[in-house]
Design a protein around this motif. Sequence first.
Motif, PDB file in Angstrom:
ATOM      1  N   SER A   1      38.138  58.095  52.016  1.00 35.39           N
ATOM      2  CA  SER A   1      37.799  56.573  51.970  1.00 35.39           C
ATOM      3  C   SER A   1      39.684  55.852  52.806  1.00 35.39           C
ATOM      4  O   SER A   1      39.474  54.954  53.279  1.00 35.39           O
ATOM      5  CB  SER A   1      36.462  55.893  52.213  1.00 35.39           C
ATOM      6  OG  SER A   1      35.572  56.123  52.469  1.00 35.39           O
ATOM      7  N   GLY A   2      39.991  55.939  51.691  1.00 36.69           N
ATOM      8  CA  GLY A   2      41.703  55.637  51.585  1.00 36.69           C
ATOM      9  C   GLY A   2      41.852  55.279  50.030  1.00 36.69           C
ATOM     10  O   GLY A   2      41.227  55.397  49.028  1.00 36.69           O
ATOM     11  N   ARG A   3      42.295  53.655  49.787  1.00 35.01           N
ATOM     12  CA  ARG A   3      42.841  53.295  49.550  1.00 35.01           C
ATOM     13  C   ARG A   3      41.862  52.577  48.638  1.00 35.01           C
ATOM     14  O   ARG A   3      41.360  51.432  48.046  1.00 35.01           O
ATOM     15  CB  ARG A   3      43.785  52.079  48.938  1.00 35.01           C
ATOM     16  CG  ARG A   3      45.004  52.607  49.495  1.00 35.01           C
ATOM     17  CD  ARG A   3      46.138  51.583  50.130  1.00 35.01           C
ATOM     18  NE  ARG A   3      46.673  50.784  48.985  1.00 35.01           N
ATOM     19  CZ  ARG A   3      47.517  50.941  49.139  1.00 35.01           C
ATOM     20  NH1 ARG A   3      48.523  51.873  49.155  1.00 35.01           N
ATOM     21  NH2 ARG A   3      47.886  50.146  48.349  1.00 35.01           N
ATOM     22  N   THR A   4      40.520  53.792  47.298  1.00 34.43           N
ATOM     23  CA  THR A   4      40.178  52.907  46.714  1.00 34.43           C
ATOM     24  C   THR A   4      39.624  51.565  45.915  1.00 34.43           C
ATOM     25  O   THR A   4      39.024  50.618  45.662  1.00 34.43           O
ATOM     26  CB  THR A   4      39.295  54.128  46.288  1.00 34.43           C
ATOM     27  OG1 THR A   4      39.944  54.817  44.963  1.00 34.43           O
ATOM     28  CG2 THR A   4      38.301  55.200  47.190  1.00 34.43           C
ATOM     29  N   TRP A   5      40.843  51.464  45.182  1.00 37.05           N
ATOM     30  CA  TRP A   5      41.126  50.443  43.895  1.00 37.05           C
ATOM     31  C   TRP A   5      40.779  49.478  44.596  1.00 37.05           C
ATOM     32  O   TRP A   5      40.974  48.422  44.573  1.00 37.05           O
ATOM     33  CB  TRP A   5      42.432  51.264  43.369  1.00 37.05           C
ATOM     34  CG  TRP A   5      43.489  51.098  44.399  1.00 37.05           C
ATOM     35  CD1 TRP A   5      44.271  50.282  44.436  1.00 37.05           C
ATOM     36  CD2 TRP A   5      43.552  52.129  45.030  1.00 37.05           C
ATOM     37  NE1 TRP A   5      45.624  50.652  44.769  1.00 37.05           N
ATOM     38  CE2 TRP A   5      45.004  51.394  45.507  1.00 37.05           C
ATOM     39  CE3 TRP A   5      43.621  53.642  44.622  1.00 37.05           C
ATOM     40  CZ2 TRP A   5      46.309  52.473  46.183  1.00 37.05           C
ATOM     41  CZ3 TRP A   5      44.653  54.505  45.613  1.00 37.05           C
ATOM     42  CH2 TRP A   5      45.717  54.360  46.049  1.00 37.05           C
TER      43      TRP A   5
ATOM     44  N   GLU B   1      33.599  45.940  48.911  1.00 34.23           N
ATOM     45  CA  GLU B   1      32.805  46.197  49.012  1.00 34.23           C
ATOM     46  C   GLU B   1      32.340  45.221  48.402  1.00 34.23           C
ATOM     47  O   GLU B   1      30.557  45.251  48.595  1.00 34.23           O
ATOM     48  CB  GLU B   1      32.335  48.059  48.277  1.00 34.23           C
ATOM     49  CG  GLU B   1      33.017  48.011  50.062  1.00 34.23           C
ATOM     50  CD  GLU B   1      32.829  50.020  50.134  1.00 34.23           C
ATOM     51  OE1 GLU B   1      32.750  50.468  50.841  1.00 34.23           O
ATOM     52  OE2 GLU B   1      33.409  50.416  48.844  1.00 34.23           O
ATOM     53  N   ILE B   2      31.998  45.237  46.529  1.00 40.42           N
ATOM     54  CA  ILE B   2      31.532  44.763  45.473  1.00 40.42           C
ATOM     55  C   ILE B   2      31.454  43.584  45.981  1.00 40.42           C
ATOM     56  O   ILE B   2      30.395  42.835  46.079  1.00 40.42           O
ATOM     57  CB  ILE B   2      31.914  45.453  44.114  1.00 40.42           C
ATOM     58  CG1 ILE B   2      31.584  46.688  43.790  1.00 40.42           C
ATOM     59  CG2 ILE B   2      30.909  44.089  43.251  1.00 40.42           C
ATOM     60  CD1 ILE B   2      29.918  47.257  43.335  1.00 40.42           C
ATOM     61  N   SER B   3      32.672  42.550  46.238  1.00 43.25           N
ATOM     62  CA  SER B   3      32.952  41.420  46.293  1.00 43.25           C
ATOM     63  C   SER B   3      32.024  40.738  47.804  1.00 43.25           C
ATOM     64  O   SER B   3      31.515  39.475  47.474  1.00 43.25           O
ATOM     65  CB  SER B   3      34.034  40.821  46.792  1.00 43.25           C
ATOM     66  OG  SER B   3      34.306  39.771  47.342  1.00 43.25           O
TER      67      SER B   3
ATOM     68  N   ASP C   1      28.410  49.201  40.169  1.00 42.74           N
ATOM     69  CA  ASP C   1      29.353  50.427  40.898  1.00 42.74           C
ATOM     70  C   ASP C   1      28.452  50.963  39.853  1.00 42.74           C
ATOM     71  O   ASP C   1      29.665  52.031  38.795  1.00 42.74           O
ATOM     72  CB  ASP C   1      30.381  50.514  40.797  1.00 42.74           C
ATOM     73  CG  ASP C   1      31.151  51.627  42.788  1.00 42.74           C
ATOM     74  OD1 ASP C   1      30.549  52.180  42.140  1.00 42.74           O
ATOM     75  OD2 ASP C   1      32.059  51.426  42.545  1.00 42.74           O
ATOM     76  N   ASP C   2      27.698  51.928  40.296  1.00 48.53           N
ATOM     77  CA  ASP C   2      27.652  53.478  39.333  1.00 48.53           C
ATOM     78  C   ASP C   2      28.594  54.220  39.084  1.00 48.53           C
ATOM     79  O   ASP C   2      28.817  55.420  38.489  1.00 48.53           O
ATOM     80  CB  ASP C   2      26.217  53.722  40.124  1.00 48.53           C
ATOM     81  CG  ASP C   2      24.898  53.445  39.364  1.00 48.53           C
ATOM     82  OD1 ASP C   2      25.089  52.945  38.278  1.00 48.53           O
ATOM     83  OD2 ASP C   2      23.786  52.909  40.290  1.00 48.53           O
ATOM     84  N   GLU C   3      29.085  54.497  40.264  1.00 48.54           N
ATOM     85  CA  GLU C   3      29.989  55.962  40.213  1.00 48.54           C
ATOM     86  C   GLU C   3      31.216  55.765  40.922  1.00 48.54           C
ATOM     87  O   GLU C   3      31.507  55.932  42.113  1.00 48.54           O
ATOM     88  CB  GLU C   3      29.519  56.579  41.108  1.00 48.54           C
ATOM     89  CG  GLU C   3      27.806  57.609  40.331  1.00 48.54           C
ATOM     90  CD  GLU C   3      27.968  59.053  40.990  1.00 48.54           C
ATOM     91  OE1 GLU C   3      28.422  59.440  41.993  1.00 48.54           O
ATOM     92  OE2 GLU C   3      27.024  59.600  40.338  1.00 48.54           O
ATOM     93  N   PRO C   4      31.906  55.094  40.917  1.00 48.56           N
ATOM     94  CA  PRO C   4      33.847  53.709  41.664  1.00 48.56           C
ATOM     95  C   PRO C   4      34.747  55.082  41.445  1.00 48.56           C
ATOM     96  O   PRO C   4      34.972  55.988  40.559  1.00 48.56           O
ATOM     97  CB  PRO C   4      33.934  52.619  39.904  1.00 48.56           C
ATOM     98  CG  PRO C   4      33.166  53.184  39.424  1.00 48.56           C
ATOM     99  CD  PRO C   4      31.994  54.103  39.635  1.00 48.56           C
TER     100      PRO C   4
END
Length: 239
Positions: A203-207, A213-215, A227-230
């Motif tokens: 998806s791109g720059r996951t960091w 998404e979490i925020s 996030d079970d699997e970040p």
Amino acid sequence: MAEINIQGTSFMRDGEYFEYIGVSFFNAIYNPSFNASSSARRGWLEKFKRYGINALRLWGQWDCPRGFVDSTPATTLYKQDGSLNEVPLARLKEIAADADAAGMVIELAMFARESWDEGIRLADEAYTRAATNLAVELRPYRNVLLQVWNEHDYRAVELAKAIKAADQKRLVSNSPGWAGVLGDEQHNLTMDYLTPHTSRQGSGRTWEIAPREISSLLGKYGKPVIDDEPARCGTAKFG
């Protein structure tokens, strides 16, 4: 036994803030070294804690034939009618008790999308019976959180409600789908806390993407988000 509950967007353990820092240990119920004895298990739990881990994510099903390490058709908590297999159930309780003694919590992913995709499924009534039976059996173990599915949402809302009917205080969540699937409105309002698997490297720059998404979920629903699997980026081959 210490009780895990929620205050706003935080977890609390017996009334004190609990900074949930977990790792997935998928086959923990079925791992012979981990379960050699209570003292052996506690030794491993203390090692996890030395590395800052205070929560373990276990799977109730480890019966997928896709090549996962040491998975077998027998490594599951559930019989076809929704009753529970006694040996893994007893081991789950032992793990929960030892984890509590170590000041840790357990998140149990009850059902696995991987098994579902391979045709290992229960009838709807059996899924409900299994969820209810597990909630009843775990009533004394207040450090256990129940996650209905790993990466699936089939009847997740109904199963969460069945768990709450059997144990109103049990914390329930669900991982609704593959990476980047964050759950629909009804799903996210039903769960006590949210456990999506955030977007991964494709998806791109996951960091940057995953924290957004979490925020977004924290802001919209005002409840804890794990996030079970970040941004997982592992081998394409199992085993």
